[in-house]
Design an enzyme around this catalytic site. Structure first.
Site, PDB file in Angstrom:
ATOM      1  N   ARG A   1     -33.425 -40.833 -14.079  1.00  0.00           N
ATOM      2  CA  ARG A   1     -33.933 -39.930 -15.103  1.00  0.00           C
ATOM      3  C   ARG A   1     -33.493 -40.477 -16.454  1.00  0.00           C
ATOM      4  O   ARG A   1     -32.417 -41.073 -16.574  1.00  0.00           O
ATOM      5  CB  ARG A   1     -33.380 -38.509 -14.930  1.00  0.00           C
ATOM      6  CG  ARG A   1     -33.778 -37.860 -13.631  1.00  0.00           C
ATOM      7  CD  ARG A   1     -35.257 -37.583 -13.524  1.00  0.00           C
ATOM      8  NE  ARG A   1     -35.661 -36.425 -14.315  1.00  0.00           N
ATOM      9  CZ  ARG A   1     -36.924 -36.026 -14.443  1.00  0.00           C
ATOM     10  NH1 ARG A   1     -37.906 -36.698 -13.858  1.00  0.00           N
ATOM     11  NH2 ARG A   1     -37.216 -34.953 -15.171  1.00  0.00           N
TER      12      ARG A   1
ATOM     13  N   ARG B   1     -31.874 -28.227 -23.153  1.00  0.00           N
ATOM     14  CA  ARG B   1     -30.810 -27.671 -23.984  1.00  0.00           C
ATOM     15  C   ARG B   1     -30.974 -28.113 -25.430  1.00  0.00           C
ATOM     16  O   ARG B   1     -31.716 -29.056 -25.720  1.00  0.00           O
ATOM     17  CB  ARG B   1     -29.432 -28.092 -23.466  1.00  0.00           C
ATOM     18  CG  ARG B   1     -29.161 -29.582 -23.440  1.00  0.00           C
ATOM     19  CD  ARG B   1     -27.803 -29.875 -22.833  1.00  0.00           C
ATOM     20  NE  ARG B   1     -27.509 -31.307 -22.801  1.00  0.00           N
ATOM     21  CZ  ARG B   1     -26.367 -31.838 -22.399  1.00  0.00           C
ATOM     22  NH1 ARG B   1     -25.387 -31.049 -21.969  1.00  0.00           N
ATOM     23  NH2 ARG B   1     -26.171 -33.136 -22.384  1.00  0.00           N
TER      24      ARG B   1
ATOM     25  N   GLU C   1     -33.255 -31.571 -26.084  1.00  0.00           N
ATOM     26  CA  GLU C   1     -33.117 -32.592 -25.039  1.00  0.00           C
ATOM     27  C   GLU C   1     -34.161 -32.369 -23.947  1.00  0.00           C
ATOM     28  O   GLU C   1     -34.259 -31.276 -23.380  1.00  0.00           O
ATOM     29  CB  GLU C   1     -31.706 -32.494 -24.453  1.00  0.00           C
ATOM     30  CG  GLU C   1     -31.271 -33.682 -23.634  1.00  0.00           C
ATOM     31  CD  GLU C   1     -29.784 -33.618 -23.300  1.00  0.00           C
ATOM     32  OE1 GLU C   1     -29.484 -33.567 -22.105  1.00  0.00           O
ATOM     33  OE2 GLU C   1     -28.951 -33.594 -24.231  1.00  0.00           O
TER      34      GLU C   1
ATOM     35  N   TYR D   1     -23.543 -41.649 -10.570  1.00  0.00           N
ATOM     36  CA  TYR D   1     -23.253 -40.888 -11.779  1.00  0.00           C
ATOM     37  C   TYR D   1     -21.737 -40.826 -11.947  1.00  0.00           C
ATOM     38  O   TYR D   1     -21.030 -40.364 -11.046  1.00  0.00           O
ATOM     39  CB  TYR D   1     -23.831 -39.467 -11.716  1.00  0.00           C
ATOM     40  CG  TYR D   1     -23.495 -38.710 -12.985  1.00  0.00           C
ATOM     41  CD1 TYR D   1     -24.208 -38.962 -14.152  1.00  0.00           C
ATOM     42  CD2 TYR D   1     -22.424 -37.834 -13.036  1.00  0.00           C
ATOM     43  CE1 TYR D   1     -23.879 -38.332 -15.335  1.00  0.00           C
ATOM     44  CE2 TYR D   1     -22.083 -37.197 -14.215  1.00  0.00           C
ATOM     45  CZ  TYR D   1     -22.822 -37.445 -15.363  1.00  0.00           C
ATOM     46  OH  TYR D   1     -22.473 -36.831 -16.534  1.00  0.00           O
TER      47      TYR D   1
ATOM     48  N   ASP E   1     -18.430 -39.857 -14.647  1.00  0.00           N
ATOM     49  CA  ASP E   1     -17.876 -39.373 -15.908  1.00  0.00           C
ATOM     50  C   ASP E   1     -17.091 -40.505 -16.568  1.00  0.00           C
ATOM     51  O   ASP E   1     -16.685 -41.474 -15.919  1.00  0.00           O
ATOM     52  CB  ASP E   1     -16.963 -38.169 -15.664  1.00  0.00           C
ATOM     53  CG  ASP E   1     -17.751 -36.897 -15.370  1.00  0.00           C
ATOM     54  OD1 ASP E   1     -18.875 -36.767 -15.890  1.00  0.00           O
ATOM     55  OD2 ASP E   1     -17.250 -36.039 -14.623  1.00  0.00           O
TER      56      ASP E   1
END
Length: 384
Positions: A249, A279, A300, A348, A350
């Protein structure tokens, strides 16, 4: 011995590995395709407002990892920052993650913690014993009303897929609190670099022995000129997409400006389909220690990543993991190349996890050099 190292990508993975290896005596060349370091964490001052912009969307540093926290604090002053997210659904404003205030507001009640926990348990679908999908996970733990108000449509906007198509793992640690704590994260350390993430990464990478080449793509054919290559770009791109493109994405941002305070908060999610965006982020609220008369906001939008887009989120459905497996097998046959980071391992991650894994990767390389053993293609298993 050739002690020249090539690092592809100047995000956190590449910067941290460059830092550690240069300090150990290696000559390190960093190749970055963009005009700046810090990857998607890149921040810069907006010329008109003076606001520190999170150019590719907001990044909040939060961690329980002592090593990662100590490392970033060596290279930047961190200011305390708590992410308090609001959500708009059904023409009302709520607090996220779902907490006691959210539950009481939503159901128009005044319950205490124990009562609310019992109440929420009564809403969950007990017929779902072993949730396999995102939808089943949500229905099992919060019930249909909260699921449809806060998760269902937002998930479709974010992922372009129905929640019934997504794995339960995305929602495994569903944050529901039975108190009034509205801190979006629960980690011991939470903060924001006072001068932004780009300044932090520039400080990390600014050590003797490191040369950074901006606006420069690395040609894999040059790898033989280096003792080792650390690659933090998309794993499928290294192999010229031989097994097809891995799906991501991407995000589009619609920016707008105002005077004063536009929305009164850094992040407001739009959870239903009344708005097409996921958002709005108001960037001056990410630096609450600064004062600005004007403001700048991002709407966004999430969509499928195309060939020329910046990849943000790996999708990692079952079919994607099969495709990833083909690339992992190719990578394991590639001598003297280690694949790192979010794009290199198609996970993904952090920021704190990325930094910690980069430190571990550098440790592993130095250990392999001492032992004269082979550095693996992956220090962290992408299929694990």
């Amino acid at each position: 011995m050739n002690k020249k190292i090539a690092i592809v990508g100047a995000g956190f993975s590449g910067a941290v590995i460059a830092n550690q290896l240069a300090q150990a005596g290696y000559t390190v060349e960093v190749f970055e395709a963009r005009s700046h370091v810090a990857g998607n964490c890149h921040s810069e001052r907006d010329a008109e407002t003076g606001v520190m912009l999170h150019v590719y969307g907001p990044h909040i540093f939060h961690t329980d990892n002592e090593r990662a926290w100590e490392f970033v604090n060596r290279y930047a002053e961190f200011k305390p920052y708590v992410n308090r997210v609001k959500a708009i659904t059904r023409n009302q404003v709520f607090t996220l993650p779902i907490n006691l205030l959210t539950i009481n507001q939503f159901f128009n009640k005044t319950m205490g913690p124990a009562e609310a926990e019992e109440f929420l348990a009564s809403l969950g679908d007990k017929s779902i014993v072993d949730p396999q999908t995102f939808e089943e996970q949500a229905l099992r733990f919060v019930g249909r009303e909260l699921y449809e108000a806060f998760f269902k449509t937002y998930t479709v906007k974010q992922w372009g897929l129905q929640p019934s198509e997504l794995p339960a793992s995305i929602l495994k640690r569903l944050p529901v609190r039975f108190n009034y704590d509205d801190n979006y994260f629960s980690h011991k350390y939470q903060g924001m670099p006072a001068e932004g993430y780009t300044a932090l990464v520039e400080n990390i990478i600014n050590v003797p022995g490191v040369t950074v080449h901006l606006n420069t793509r690395f040609d894999p054919d040059l790898k033989s000129e280096y003792e080792h290559v650390f690659y933090s770009g998309p794993i499928d791109a290294w192999f010229k997409h031989a097994e097809g493109r891995l799906p991501y994405r991407t995000l589009d941002f619609e920016t707008f400006r105002a005077t004063g305070d536009y929305q009164g908060n850094a992040v407001i999610n739009y959870c239903d389909d009344a708005k097409p965006y996921t958002r709005i982020t108001e960037h001056k609220h990410f630096s609450p220690w600064e004062k600005h008369e004007k403001t700048i906001c991002y709407k966004e939008y999430s969509r499928q990543c195309e060939e020329k887009d910046i990849p943000y989120y790996p999708i990692r459905l079952a079919r994607d993991k099969k495709q990833l497996e083909l690339y992992v097998n190719l990578a394991k046959k590639e001598p003297n190349v280690t694949f790192v980071g979010r794009l290199g391992t198609y996970r993904y991650l952090d920021m704190d996890v990325t930094i910690n894994e980069a430190l571990i990767t550098a440790d592993k390389f130095l250990e392999a050099a001492r032992d004269k053993s082979q550095m693996p293609a992956f220090v962290i298993d992408p299929l694990g």
